[in-house]
Design an enzyme around this catalytic site. Structure first.
Site, PDB file in Angstrom:
ATOM      1  N   HIS A 160       0.826  -1.211   0.000  1.00  0.00           N
ATOM      2  CA  HIS A 160       0.000   0.000   0.000  1.00  0.00           C
ATOM      3  C   HIS A 160       0.866   1.270   0.000  1.00  0.00           C
ATOM      4  CE1 HIS A 160      -0.131  -0.622   4.663  1.00  0.00           C
ATOM      5  NE2 HIS A 160       0.897   0.126   4.351  1.00  0.00           N
ATOM      6  N   HIS A 183      -1.763   4.629   9.779  1.00  0.00           N
ATOM      7  CA  HIS A 183      -0.402   5.093  10.078  1.00  0.00           C
ATOM      8  C   HIS A 183      -0.477   6.406  10.865  1.00  0.00           C
ATOM      9  CE1 HIS A 183      -0.253   2.554   6.463  1.00  0.00           C
ATOM     10  NE2 HIS A 183       0.993   2.278   6.745  1.00  0.00           N
ATOM     11  N   HIS A 230      10.124  -4.112   4.089  1.00  0.00           N
ATOM     12  CA  HIS A 230      10.568  -2.709   4.052  1.00  0.00           C
ATOM     13  C   HIS A 230      10.835  -2.185   5.452  1.00  0.00           C
ATOM     14  CE1 HIS A 230       6.180  -2.129   4.580  1.00  0.00           C
ATOM     15  NE2 HIS A 230       6.280  -0.811   4.662  1.00  0.00           N
ATOM     16  N   GLU A 262       3.752  -5.625   8.593  1.00  0.00           N
ATOM     17  CA  GLU A 262       2.460  -5.374   7.935  1.00  0.00           C
ATOM     18  C   GLU A 262       1.920  -6.639   7.256  1.00  0.00           C
ATOM     19  OE1 GLU A 262       2.678  -0.573   6.974  1.00  0.00           O
ATOM     20  OE2 GLU A 262       3.073  -1.942   5.328  1.00  0.00           O
TER      21      GLU A 262
HETATM   22  C1  DHB Z   1       6.224   3.402   2.485  1.00  0.00           C
HETATM   23  C2  DHB Z   1       5.611   2.159   2.569  1.00  0.00           C
HETATM   24  C3  DHB Z   1       4.548   1.915   3.419  1.00  0.00           C
HETATM   25  O1  DHB Z   1       3.931   0.716   3.572  1.00  0.00           O
HETATM   26  C4  DHB Z   1       4.062   2.936   4.185  1.00  0.00           C
HETATM   27  O2  DHB Z   1       3.002   2.700   4.948  1.00  0.00           O
HETATM   28  C5  DHB Z   1       4.660   4.194   4.127  1.00  0.00           C
HETATM   29  C6  DHB Z   1       5.731   4.416   3.278  1.00  0.00           C
HETATM   30  C7  DHB Z   1       7.343   3.694   1.557  1.00  0.00           C
HETATM   31  O3  DHB Z   1       7.906   2.789   0.970  1.00  0.00           O
HETATM   32  O4  DHB Z   1       7.686   4.853   1.379  1.00  0.00           O
HETATM   33 FE    FE Z   2       2.383   0.906   5.611  1.00  0.00          FE
END
Ligand code: DHB
Ligand code: FE
Length: 279
Positions: free
Chosen positions: A12, A59, A193, A240
């Site tokens: 997302h 978030h 990530h 996540e």
């Molecule tokens: C990014 C990815 C995410 O899942 C998120 O919630 C906020 C930022 C990103 O890669 O920048």
């Molecule tokens: Fe996220």
């Protein structure tokens, strides 16, 4: 009766939404990612769900760090896009399905899944970006939306095992709803990530691909992955992925993968999308 006809796991990443909002999804950086979404869009177009249940995380948009529900179920008529600092995204207000949402709330809580009930819940990129990925930028979303928000930003988040069990409970509760509805369940977030700290930018393709390989046939095995393993292998935001397990649980005992797309990088993440159907 209502029926769950498919499940979608997808990243997302806010920059994916921004690429659409700013009309740059066809440029050299974004076009390989969006090329992979074309087939997913054809699938949902043919599938024609009436309602989507979107298991996602907020978030610190709807809920500040003052109040963090572990699971919050949106029972409202509408859900407006949240202002994440640059004004709300110019995407449609999501129309809810309060009858099915209250049926879920009642049966989940009476079956000991203690949901927070959300009568007002602005929805951030965790929910709006997956809708944009699947439906592009229409004047109105072509489905009604039930948001199910999971805390993964403040320790302790729920376990993958709990999310899988929640998905399984959702499956039987949807099946007991008397209206004829086609329902698709989304699990959003991931894949590997990390947005902060020394390991910011970490991506683990081997971990992500193994997760995708096991999702249809070995959800109970994936549910054994603990928080420390997620952080170590998939970065601090890789947790996540527990929301994908809620989606998988909602498909019932057996599911098959009908489409997969995996692309690195999308912003700071490995972007994944998988479509599963119940067998
Ligand atoms: C990014 C990815 C995410 O899942 C998120 O919630 C906020 C930022 C990103 O890669 O920048
Ligand atoms: Fe996220």
């Amino acid at each position: 009766m209502a029926r769950i006809v498919g499940g979608i796991g997808t990243s997302h990443v806010p920059a994916i939404g921004a690429a659409l909002d700013n009309g740059i999804s066809g440029n050299d950086y974004w076009s390989p990612l969006f090329a992979g979404y074309a087939r997913a869009r054809r699938w949902i177009d043919a599938c024609k769900p009436d309602v989507v249940i979107i298991v996602y995380n907020d978030h610190a948009s709807a809920f500040s760090l003052e109040l963090i529900p572990t699971f919050a179920l949106g029972v409202a008529e509408t859900f407006a896009p949240a202002d994440e600092g640059f004004g709300p995204r110019q995407v449609p207000v999501a129309q809810g399905h309060p009858e099915l949402a209250w049926h879920l709330a009642e049966n989940l809580i009476l079956n000991e899944f203690d949901m927070t009930i959300a009568n007002v819940m602005p929805v951030d990129h965790g929910l709006t970006v997956p809708l944009s990925i699947m439906f592009d930028q229409p004047a109105a979303w072509p489905v009604q939306v039930i948001p199910l928000c999971v805390n993964v930003i403040q320790y302790p988040p729920p376990t993958g095992k709990r999310c899988l069990a929640l998905g399984r409970a959702i499956a039987s509760i949807v099946a007991s709803f008397e209206q004829d509805l086609r329902v698709v369940v989304f699990g959003t977030g991931g894949m590997s990530h990390q947005l902060q700290g020394e390991r910011a930018g970490v991506i683990n393709q081997a971990f992500d691909k193994a997760f995708l390989d096991r999702l249809a046939d070995d959800p109970d095995g994936l549910a054994e992955i603990g928080h420390v393993e997620y952080i170590r292998e998939a970065g601090s935001e890789g947790v996540e992925l527990v929301m994908w397990l809620a989606m998988r649980g909602a498909l019932g005992e057996r599911a098959k993968e009908v489409y997969r797309h995996y692309h690195v990088p999308a912003s700071n993440t490995a972007a994944g999308l998988v479509i599963l159907e119940p067998v």
